[in-house]
Design an enzyme around this catalytic site. Structure first.
Site, short mmCIF file in Angstrom:
data_model
loop_
_atom_site.label_atom_id
_atom_site.label_comp_id
_atom_site.label_asym_id
_atom_site.label_seq_id
_atom_site.Cartn_x
_atom_site.Cartn_y
_atom_site.Cartn_z
N ASP A 66 0.77 -1.28 0.08
CA ASP A 66 -0.14 0.10 -0.07
C ASP A 66 0.98 1.19 -0.07
O ASP A 66 1.59 1.44 0.73
CB ASP A 66 -0.93 -0.02 1.23
CG ASP A 66 -1.89 0.99 0.92
OD1 ASP A 66 -3.00 0.68 0.12
OD2 ASP A 66 -1.88 2.02 1.58
C1 LIG Z 1 2.86 8.48 -5.71
C2 LIG Z 1 2.66 7.50 -6.86
C3 LIG Z 1 1.59 6.59 -6.59
N1 LIG Z 1 1.50 5.50 -7.39
C4 LIG Z 1 0.46 4.70 -7.30
C5 LIG Z 1 0.77 3.26 -6.70
C6 LIG Z 1 -0.48 2.60 -6.43
O1 LIG Z 1 -0.96 1.83 -7.48
C7 LIG Z 1 -1.44 3.71 -6.04
C8 LIG Z 1 -1.72 3.68 -4.68
O2 LIG Z 1 -2.93 2.83 -4.26
P1 LIG Z 1 -2.62 1.62 -3.42
O3 LIG Z 1 -3.84 1.56 -2.50
O4 LIG Z 1 -1.33 1.35 -2.92
O5 LIG Z 1 -2.62 0.48 -4.78
P2 LIG Z 1 -3.63 -0.03 -5.77
O6 LIG Z 1 -5.19 0.61 -5.39
O7 LIG Z 1 -3.10 0.75 -7.42
O8 LIG Z 1 -3.42 -1.36 -6.02
P3 LIG Z 1 -3.82 -2.55 -4.95
O9 LIG Z 1 -4.56 -2.04 -3.78
O10 LIG Z 1 -4.72 -3.66 -5.62
O11 LIG Z 1 -2.65 -3.30 -4.88
O12 LIG Z 1 -0.72 4.76 -6.64
C9 LIG Z 1 2.39 5.55 -8.76
O13 LIG Z 1 2.08 4.91 -9.52
N2 LIG Z 1 3.14 6.46 -8.72
C10 LIG Z 1 3.62 7.48 -7.78
O14 LIG Z 1 4.48 8.19 -8.08
#
Ligand SMILES: Cc1cn([C@H]2C[C@H](O)[C@@H](COP(=O)(O)OP(=O)(O)OP(=O)(O)O)O2)c(=O)[nH]c1=O
Length: 187
Positions: A66
């Site tokens: 997360d």
């Molecule tokens: C800050 C930042 C976040 N993110 C993304 C990562 C995560 O996918 C998202 C944060 O949400 P998360 O809840 O961590 O993940 P998710 O909902 O995409 O997937 P799952 O719960 O099924 O594993 O933001 C980037 O891709 N690049 C960045 O620079």
């Protein structure tokens, strides 16, 4: 050993592949992602990763992650619309924030191991035009804090202190350590 990735995120799949591992299954966890009242960003990130890992019932080890963007004690939302992304960028412009990236690994016996990556990111002061053009890119969609460091946003980031892969969604140093400790063979 079987590794199940408890994630819908294609970024997490790509990142785990860089360790030379291919999950034998993908099982996105569907949990309530509402922060508790007064919950600190790092506590929230850890709780979410743990709950995602625990929500998946599968044979083998279950890995979940997360990623939370925090401005002080404030947890920034995942940007699902342009107005939210704009609010996030206004907050992040010209200042430092933290990205907390938690991972949790549930072993077949139900025990959970956890790690946390903590990265400081500093955005330049963003002009109205820079914000407008970033919003037009659409890259913020579904991203915590309204940006994706793996895209054009890195051109607006002056400095990062910590883990690039952690900001993208799966901190590779911590992930490798956790999986090795659990007995996975990683080069
Ligand atoms: C800050 C930042 C976040 N993110 C993304 C990562 C995560 O996918 C998202 C944060 O949400 P998360 O809840 O961590 O993940 P998710 O909902 O995409 O997937 P799952 O719960 O099924 O594993 O933001 C980037 O891709 N690049 C960045 O620079």
């Amino acid at each position: 050993m079987q590794l199940i990735l408890a994630s819908a995120s294609p970024r997490r799949r790509e990142l785990i592949a860089r360790l030379g591992l291919e999950p034998s299954g993908i099982a996105p966890a569907d949990i309530d992602e509402t922060p508790q009242k007064g919950e600190l960003p790092r506590d929230y990130a850890q709780r979410m990763a743990r709950e995602k890992a625990l929500a998946v019932n599968a044979e083998g080890h279950v890995l979940a992650g997360d990623t939370v963007v925090a401005a002080g004690r404030r947890i920034l939302p995942k940007a699902e619309d342009e107005a939210t992304a704009r609010q996030c960028l206004d907050i992040l412009s010209g200042r430092r924030h933290r990205v907390l990236s938690a991972i949790a690994l549930k072993a077949p016996d139900g025990t959970v191991r956890e790690r946390l990556s903590d990265t400081i990111v500093r955005f330049k002061r963003l002009s109205t035009e820079e914000i407008a053009s970033y919003l037009a890119s659409g890259e913020w969609e579904g991203k915590a804090g309204g940006y994706a460091i793996q895209g054009a946003a890195e051109g607006l980031i002056q400095r990062i202190d910590g883990s690039h892969s952690g900001v993208v969604g799966l901190p590779l140093y911590e992930t490798r350590a956790l999986l090795k400790a659990a007995g996975f063979k990683i080069g």
